[in-house]
Write a protein that holds these residues in place. Structure first.
Motif, PDB file in Angstrom:
ATOM      1  N   VAL A  37       5.094  14.688  12.020  1.00  0.00           N
ATOM      2  CA  VAL A  37       3.818  14.508  10.929  1.00  0.00           C
ATOM      3  C   VAL A  37       2.480  14.256  11.704  1.00  0.00           C
ATOM      4  O   VAL A  37       2.493  13.355  12.636  1.00  0.00           O
ATOM      5  N   ARG A  38       1.460  15.051  11.115  1.00  0.00           N
ATOM      6  CA  ARG A  38       0.356  14.858  11.633  1.00  0.00           C
ATOM      7  C   ARG A  38      -0.507  13.689  10.517  1.00  0.00           C
ATOM      8  O   ARG A  38      -0.585  14.034   9.421  1.00  0.00           O
ATOM      9  N   VAL A  39      -0.828  12.701  11.397  1.00  0.00           N
ATOM     10  CA  VAL A  39      -1.394  11.505  10.515  1.00  0.00           C
ATOM     11  C   VAL A  39      -2.829  11.215  10.960  1.00  0.00           C
ATOM     12  O   VAL A  39      -3.169  11.936  12.143  1.00  0.00           O
ATOM     13  N   THR A  40      -3.854  10.482  10.154  1.00  0.00           N
ATOM     14  CA  THR A  40      -4.908  10.099  10.468  1.00  0.00           C
ATOM     15  C   THR A  40      -5.138   8.536  10.606  1.00  0.00           C
ATOM     16  O   THR A  40      -4.787   7.766   9.587  1.00  0.00           O
ATOM     17  N   ILE A  41      -5.297   7.944  12.007  1.00  0.00           N
ATOM     18  CA  ILE A  41      -5.345   6.492  11.778  1.00  0.00           C
ATOM     19  C   ILE A  41      -6.753   6.345  12.331  1.00  0.00           C
ATOM     20  O   ILE A  41      -7.291   6.501  13.294  1.00  0.00           O
ATOM     21  N   HIS A  42      -7.549   5.374  11.428  1.00  0.00           N
ATOM     22  CA  HIS A  42      -8.896   5.053  11.812  1.00  0.00           C
ATOM     23  C   HIS A  42      -9.755   6.214  12.075  1.00  0.00           C
ATOM     24  O   HIS A  42     -10.623   6.275  13.034  1.00  0.00           O
ATOM     25  N   GLY A  43      -9.512   7.450  11.491  1.00  0.00           N
ATOM     26  CA  GLY A  43     -10.367   8.627  11.743  1.00  0.00           C
ATOM     27  C   GLY A  43      -9.859   9.371  12.768  1.00  0.00           C
ATOM     28  O   GLY A  43     -10.358  10.524  13.163  1.00  0.00           O
ATOM     29  N   GLN A  44      -8.845   8.795  13.701  1.00  0.00           N
ATOM     30  CA  GLN A  44      -8.550   9.743  14.686  1.00  0.00           C
ATOM     31  C   GLN A  44      -7.143  10.498  14.351  1.00  0.00           C
ATOM     32  O   GLN A  44      -6.159   9.653  14.027  1.00  0.00           O
ATOM     33  N   PRO A  45      -6.783  11.732  14.559  1.00  0.00           N
ATOM     34  CA  PRO A  45      -5.424  12.484  14.436  1.00  0.00           C
ATOM     35  C   PRO A  45      -4.581  11.951  15.319  1.00  0.00           C
ATOM     36  O   PRO A  45      -4.829  11.881  16.663  1.00  0.00           O
ATOM     37  N   ARG A  46      -3.286  11.780  15.009  1.00  0.00           N
ATOM     38  CA  ARG A  46      -2.315  11.411  15.712  1.00  0.00           C
ATOM     39  C   ARG A  46      -0.980  12.315  15.348  1.00  0.00           C
ATOM     40  O   ARG A  46      -1.065  12.684  14.174  1.00  0.00           O
ATOM     41  N   TRP A  47       0.041  12.022  16.040  1.00  0.00           N
ATOM     42  CA  TRP A  47       1.406  12.859  15.691  1.00  0.00           C
ATOM     43  C   TRP A  47       2.607  11.617  15.655  1.00  0.00           C
ATOM     44  O   TRP A  47       2.597  11.030  16.843  1.00  0.00           O
ATOM     45  N   TRP A  48       3.213  11.518  14.497  1.00  0.00           N
ATOM     46  CA  TRP A  48       4.123  10.588  14.457  1.00  0.00           C
ATOM     47  C   TRP A  48       5.481  11.411  14.337  1.00  0.00           C
ATOM     48  O   TRP A  48       5.241  12.523  13.683  1.00  0.00           O
ATOM     49  N   GLU A  49       6.459  10.957  14.611  1.00  0.00           N
ATOM     50  CA  GLU A  49       7.886  11.384  14.519  1.00  0.00           C
ATOM     51  C   GLU A  49       8.763  10.372  13.882  1.00  0.00           C
ATOM     52  O   GLU A  49       9.008   9.195  14.177  1.00  0.00           O
ATOM     53  N   GLN A  95       0.842  -1.332  -0.101  1.00  0.00           N
ATOM     54  CA  GLN A  95       0.062   0.224   0.117  1.00  0.00           C
ATOM     55  C   GLN A  95       0.780   1.369   0.044  1.00  0.00           C
ATOM     56  O   GLN A  95       1.990   1.451   0.513  1.00  0.00           O
ATOM     57  N   PRO A  96       0.306   2.382  -0.569  1.00  0.00           N
ATOM     58  CA  PRO A  96       1.181   3.740  -0.608  1.00  0.00           C
ATOM     59  C   PRO A  96       1.163   4.186   0.725  1.00  0.00           C
ATOM     60  O   PRO A  96       0.255   4.181   1.639  1.00  0.00           O
ATOM     61  N   LEU A  97       2.491   4.485   1.165  1.00  0.00           N
ATOM     62  CA  LEU A  97       2.771   4.909   2.604  1.00  0.00           C
ATOM     63  C   LEU A  97       1.686   6.259   2.730  1.00  0.00           C
ATOM     64  O   LEU A  97       1.011   6.277   3.944  1.00  0.00           O
ATOM     65  N   ILE A  98       1.648   7.179   1.941  1.00  0.00           N
ATOM     66  CA  ILE A  98       1.021   8.472   2.265  1.00  0.00           C
ATOM     67  C   ILE A  98      -0.517   8.242   2.245  1.00  0.00           C
ATOM     68  O   ILE A  98      -1.143   8.682   3.365  1.00  0.00           O
ATOM     69  N   GLN A  99      -1.030   7.209   1.647  1.00  0.00           N
ATOM     70  CA  GLN A  99      -2.381   6.893   1.406  1.00  0.00           C
ATOM     71  C   GLN A  99      -2.901   6.196   2.952  1.00  0.00           C
ATOM     72  O   GLN A  99      -3.920   6.279   3.324  1.00  0.00           O
ATOM     73  N   LEU A 100      -1.803   5.492   3.605  1.00  0.00           N
ATOM     74  CA  LEU A 100      -2.098   4.779   4.725  1.00  0.00           C
ATOM     75  C   LEU A 100      -2.363   5.675   6.032  1.00  0.00           C
ATOM     76  O   LEU A 100      -3.142   5.421   6.804  1.00  0.00           O
ATOM     77  N   ILE A 101      -1.635   6.816   5.714  1.00  0.00           N
ATOM     78  CA  ILE A 101      -1.531   7.737   7.130  1.00  0.00           C
ATOM     79  C   ILE A 101      -2.331   9.077   6.603  1.00  0.00           C
ATOM     80  O   ILE A 101      -2.313   9.886   7.785  1.00  0.00           O
ATOM     81  N   ALA A 102      -2.878   9.351   5.590  1.00  0.00           N
ATOM     82  CA  ALA A 102      -3.399  10.433   5.141  1.00  0.00           C
ATOM     83  C   ALA A 102      -4.881  10.667   5.662  1.00  0.00           C
ATOM     84  O   ALA A 102      -5.538  11.681   5.724  1.00  0.00           O
ATOM     85  N   GLY A 103      -5.625   9.200   5.917  1.00  0.00           N
ATOM     86  CA  GLY A 103      -6.930   9.186   6.242  1.00  0.00           C
ATOM     87  C   GLY A 103      -7.856   9.725   4.883  1.00  0.00           C
ATOM     88  O   GLY A 103      -7.677   9.513   3.734  1.00  0.00           O
ATOM     89  N   SER A 104      -8.774  10.482   5.210  1.00  0.00           N
ATOM     90  CA  SER A 104      -9.720  11.409   4.594  1.00  0.00           C
ATOM     91  C   SER A 104      -9.183  12.265   3.353  1.00  0.00           C
ATOM     92  O   SER A 104      -9.416  12.383   2.415  1.00  0.00           O
ATOM     93  N   ALA A 105      -8.036  12.816   3.907  1.00  0.00           N
ATOM     94  CA  ALA A 105      -7.151  13.700   3.175  1.00  0.00           C
ATOM     95  C   ALA A 105      -6.829  13.033   1.927  1.00  0.00           C
ATOM     96  O   ALA A 105      -6.505  13.823   0.867  1.00  0.00           O
ATOM     97  N   TRP A 106      -6.609  11.860   1.735  1.00  0.00           N
ATOM     98  CA  TRP A 106      -6.140  10.995   0.415  1.00  0.00           C
ATOM     99  C   TRP A 106      -7.171  11.292  -0.492  1.00  0.00           C
ATOM    100  O   TRP A 106      -6.907  11.521  -1.900  1.00  0.00           O
ATOM    101  N   GLU A 107      -8.609  11.320  -0.339  1.00  0.00           N
ATOM    102  CA  GLU A 107      -9.411  11.376  -1.185  1.00  0.00           C
ATOM    103  C   GLU A 107      -9.503  12.800  -1.842  1.00  0.00           C
ATOM    104  O   GLU A 107      -9.754  13.198  -2.882  1.00  0.00           O
ATOM    105  N   SER A 108      -9.430  13.726  -0.838  1.00  0.00           N
ATOM    106  CA  SER A 108      -9.671  15.304  -1.013  1.00  0.00           C
ATOM    107  C   SER A 108      -8.564  15.862  -1.422  1.00  0.00           C
ATOM    108  O   SER A 108      -8.499  16.727  -2.252  1.00  0.00           O
ATOM    109  N   GLY A 109      -7.565  15.355  -1.223  1.00  0.00           N
ATOM    110  CA  GLY A 109      -6.172  15.931  -1.705  1.00  0.00           C
ATOM    111  C   GLY A 109      -5.603  17.153  -0.855  1.00  0.00           C
ATOM    112  O   GLY A 109      -4.742  17.814  -1.129  1.00  0.00           O
TER     113      GLY A 109
END
Length: 767
Positions: A288-300, A250-264
């Motif tokens: 990096v601010r990511v979205t996991i299962h609709g919940q915002p998270r912060w990854w380093e 799976q594309p890395l950005i798609q996995l962590i972007a959440g709904s932003a992947w569809e909207s861009g």
């Protein structure tokens, strides 16, 4: 290197430990060498030297050897700890004693043997010198001491025997051994330090790897040239909340972007990550601010491009961790640093920043800004009477009302306590400042319903306009504070704008306070006494002690000016104690039936040493307690009723009287009269003068006070009597005692005493 001193820089105690730990490992070889040398020496001198002398020498040599072995064995673990200077000195003394013992064969026994045996003895010593240098490479000081002592003994011996060639050989050999020992020690220590460094680095690397393997927050990630996830680690799958098989490819950005992947509509941090991967750049600790299962998270995340065997780009690999909790804590700390926790309003730090920005804006666009300081009126009374919990709830309600009045052009905040502030960014219209202040005063003065209590507080406002009244944050805030002080002085619920005269007033107050702090030690205070007479006989029954200040810097200062200042600075406590002592001492000069009344401030009464100061004044002067009357006002009960009651009850227990001054002019409450048995209630002069002019309200109040006092067994004193008409009216209303200029102004102690030396009426004597 020798260990005689330790430089300030570096961990030299640990270096000494590495050096001296080697001694314990060579103990067996050194013991074997020295015992062999002892036997060889005994064999060489056999038949030439008495065996008793040889035996004594062997015993001494064995004793020094055994002492050295015991010390060396205690140093086996020195490389794991820090060796002390005492341990270094003990080993050095052991080497000296051993060297002295081995100087005996050549320097003592050598005189009893032939020349051939003397040379052989030297060879034995040379062997020991060499062995010391070989067996003790890490501790050159021991070799130097042993070689120096034995070598010097041999040199002196050969010179005394005329064997100059052997003396030269001894000098050369000793020097070579010493130089070799130092060089060997230097290389040995360098080697040990390098080994220790390697071991320490290995431990650190092992620890880091172990922590990484055991840590639950870190994971490894890897993508190919198409930016698709490969070789999914279990922890990475856990962080994504998915199965490893689902993630693979799976594309890395798609996995962590959440709904932003569809909207861009990617977040800035996610866009930054994608750009770095696209440009094949290294990145470290990228938040990096990511979205996991609709919940915002912060990854380093940290990553680096990987290359194949031919040097071609083959994707990215890196490590990551979830730092959401740390990020939220950081945001919370940042919020707490800029906002007040009780009210949720911006705090002093944020207000000063906002004011600084407003000043910069005004300077850039040639406009004006304003700073308003707000102080709640009567808030302290609420806090003291109903408690801090109710006070905090009230502050929260005040903050809500303040926020209601704000527009995009204003920012309100809490400075601390019951002080608030407003920053007006654009105050070009000066009338706007007045409108904001009026709205705030009106809204904050409306009643509050808090915890089943209806509360009333007002608001005083002081404002300063920038850059007219100050071009810096500090200046503007100070000038607004001066304007607020002026508003409070007028009774509150007012708005005042800063004027330059206020600064002069503040400077005068500062100078007055400075002089007031030195007034006692400069003997600038004096006490005057105003007589109080019986209404029926007009005979003096007591005096009220009044404080006056003749300042060397400011001249005669009005009590109305310096008493409030003394209360604000708590100087009233030592000053009040002095007045109490002076009044009691002076009262001893009057007839025994004459009492003295001393006014006590609320600051004095709430001081824990107040009762002790009353007892001290009575004991020091010898005055009977029933001749002392303490005058208080009702305002003291609004601060701490329990403490005030307790202090007054202790004073009454001594036998002193308590007078309630200015009754009816402030926060009058019959509850105080029920809880405390006052000896006197004083009617304020405003009611006396009003009654004299026929004011029905004043007449009704005086009659009510007199009737109430009589029923409670209390006396009444009417203040401010200046005319015969007022005196006659007071008698008619039933007041028992009268005080005022008609019977005497405040007078010096000698004038007060003179009243009793003349048979004339006190009114005539005081005129």
């Amino acid at each position: 290197m020798l260990g005689l001193s330790d430089p300030d820089d570096g961990d030299w105690s640990r270096l000494r430990g590495i050096q001296y730990s080697c001694l314990g490992h060579s103990t067996f070889a050194r013991v074997t060498t020295q015992i062999s040398a002892m036997l060889a020496t005994a064999a060489l001198v056999f038949g030439q030297v008495p065996m008793a002398a040889v035996a004594v020498w062997i015993a001494v040599a064995c004793g020094t050897l055994w002492r050295g072995v015991r010390i060396d064995r205690t140093l086996i673990d020195a490389d794991k700890r820090r060796i002390s200077r005492d341990e270094v000195h003990a080993q050095m003394i052991s080497s000296i004693l051993n060297g002295l013992a081995w100087s005996v064969p050549i320097g003592g026994l050598g005189f009893f043997v032939d020349a051939q045996t003397q040379v052989k003895l030297w060879i034995v010593l040379a062997m020991l010198m060499t062995a010391s240098a070989v067996l003790l490479p890490a501790v050159p000081l021991g070799t130097l001491l042993f070689t120096g002592i034995t070598g010097a003994t041999a040199i002196v011996f050969f010179l005394s025997r005329g064997m100059f060639d052997m003396a030269a050989v001894s000098i050369a050999f000793s020097g070579i051994v010493i130089a070799a020992a130092i060089e060997s020690a230097r290389r040995h220590v360098i080697t040990k330090i390098a080994e220790a460094g390697i071991v320490e680095k290995d431990e650190v690397v092992s620890m880091l790897l172990r922590e990484f393997e055991e840590g639950e927050a870190d994971w490894l990630w890897q993508i190919d040239t198409a930016r698709r996830v490969r070789s999914v680690s279990p922890r990475f799958a856990f962080a994504l909340g998915m199965d490893a098989k689902e993630i693979e490819g799976q594309p890395l950005i798609q996995l962590i972007a959440g709904s932003a992947w569809e909207s861009g509509q990617f977040s800035t941090s996610l866009h930054d990550l994608a750009e770095r991967i696209k440009r094949r750049e290294n990145f470290n600790n990228l938040l990096v601010r990511v979205t996991i299962h609709g919940q915002p998270r912060w990854w380093e995340l940290s990553g680096t491009p990987k290359l194949d065997e031919k040097g071609n780009f083959d994707g990215f690999r890196g490590v990551g961790s979830d730092v959401t909790e740390a990020r939220e804590n950081s945001d919370k700390i940042a919020w707490l640093a800029r906002y007040d926790t009780l009210t949720g309003l911006p705090n002093r730090l944020m207000l000063t920043e906002a004011l600084g920005d407003a000043l910069d804006y005004a300077d850039k666009w040639r406009t004006r800004c304003a700073f308003l300081m707000i102080d709640l009126d009567r808030f302290k009374a609420v806090n003291d009477s109903l408690g801090h919990l109710v006070g905090d709830q009230l502050l929260a309600r005040v903050s809500e009302r303040l926020k209601e009045q704000m527009t995009d052009n204003e920012l309100c905040g809490r400075l601390g306590g019951d002080e608030f502030a407003i920053v007006i960014r654009d105050a070009s219209d000066l009338a706007h400042i007045e409108r904001v202040a009026e709205r705030v005063i009106k809204r904050l003065s409306q009643p509050y319903e808090v915890d089943h209590h209806t509360l009333y507080v007002g608001a005083s406002v002081g404002s300063a306009i920038g850059p007219r009244d100050g071009s810096t944050v500090e200046t503007l805030m100070r000038n607004a504070d001066l304007a607020l002080y002026r508003a409070k002085d007028t009774g509150g619920n007012e708005h005042f704008t800063y004027e330059p005269a206020l600064h002069a007033h503040a400077e005068e107050r500062r100078k007055l306070e400075f002089s007031l702090r030195r007034a006692l030690e400069r003997d600038e205070f004096k006490v005057v006494y105003q007589p109080v007479v019986a209404a029926d006989t007009e005979g003096v029954v007591s005096f009220e002690a009044l404080l006056r200040w003749e300042s060397k810097d400011h001249g005669s200062v009005s009590p109305a000016k310096f008493i409030p200042l003394a209360e604000d600075t708590r100087l009233i406590v030592p000053i009040g104690e002095w007045v109490l002592r002076e009044a009691c001492k002076e009262a001893m000069n009057w007839p025994e039936h004459i009492r003295v009344a001393v006014n006590v401030s609320g600051e004095q009464l709430l001081d824990q040493n107040f009762v002790a100061s009353v007892v001290g004044a009575l004991q020091h002067s010898g005055l009977s307690p029933n001749r002392l009357e303490i005058e208080v006002t009702e305002s003291i009960f609004l601060r701490d009723t329990t403490m005030a009651n307790a202090a007054l009850e202790e004073v009454m227990a001594l036998g002193c009287g308590i007078a309630l001054d200015d009754f009816g002019t402030g926060y009058s409450s019959l509850g105080y009269l029920r809880k405390l048995r006052f000896s006197t209630i004083k009617v304020d002069r405003m009611f006396v003068q009003g009654a004299a002019t026929g004011n029905p309200e004043s007449l009704a109040i005086i009659r009510a006070v007199v009737a109430m006092a009589d029923s409670l067994g209390m006396s009444t004193t009417a203040e401010g009597a200046e005319t015969q008409k007022e005196v006659d009216m007071i008698r008619q209303l039933g007041c028992r005692k009268i005080q005022g200029y008609f019977f005497g102004r405040p007078m010096a102690p000698e004038d007060a005493i003179a009243l009793f030396g003349s048979p004339a009426n006190p009114r005539q004597s005081a005129a």
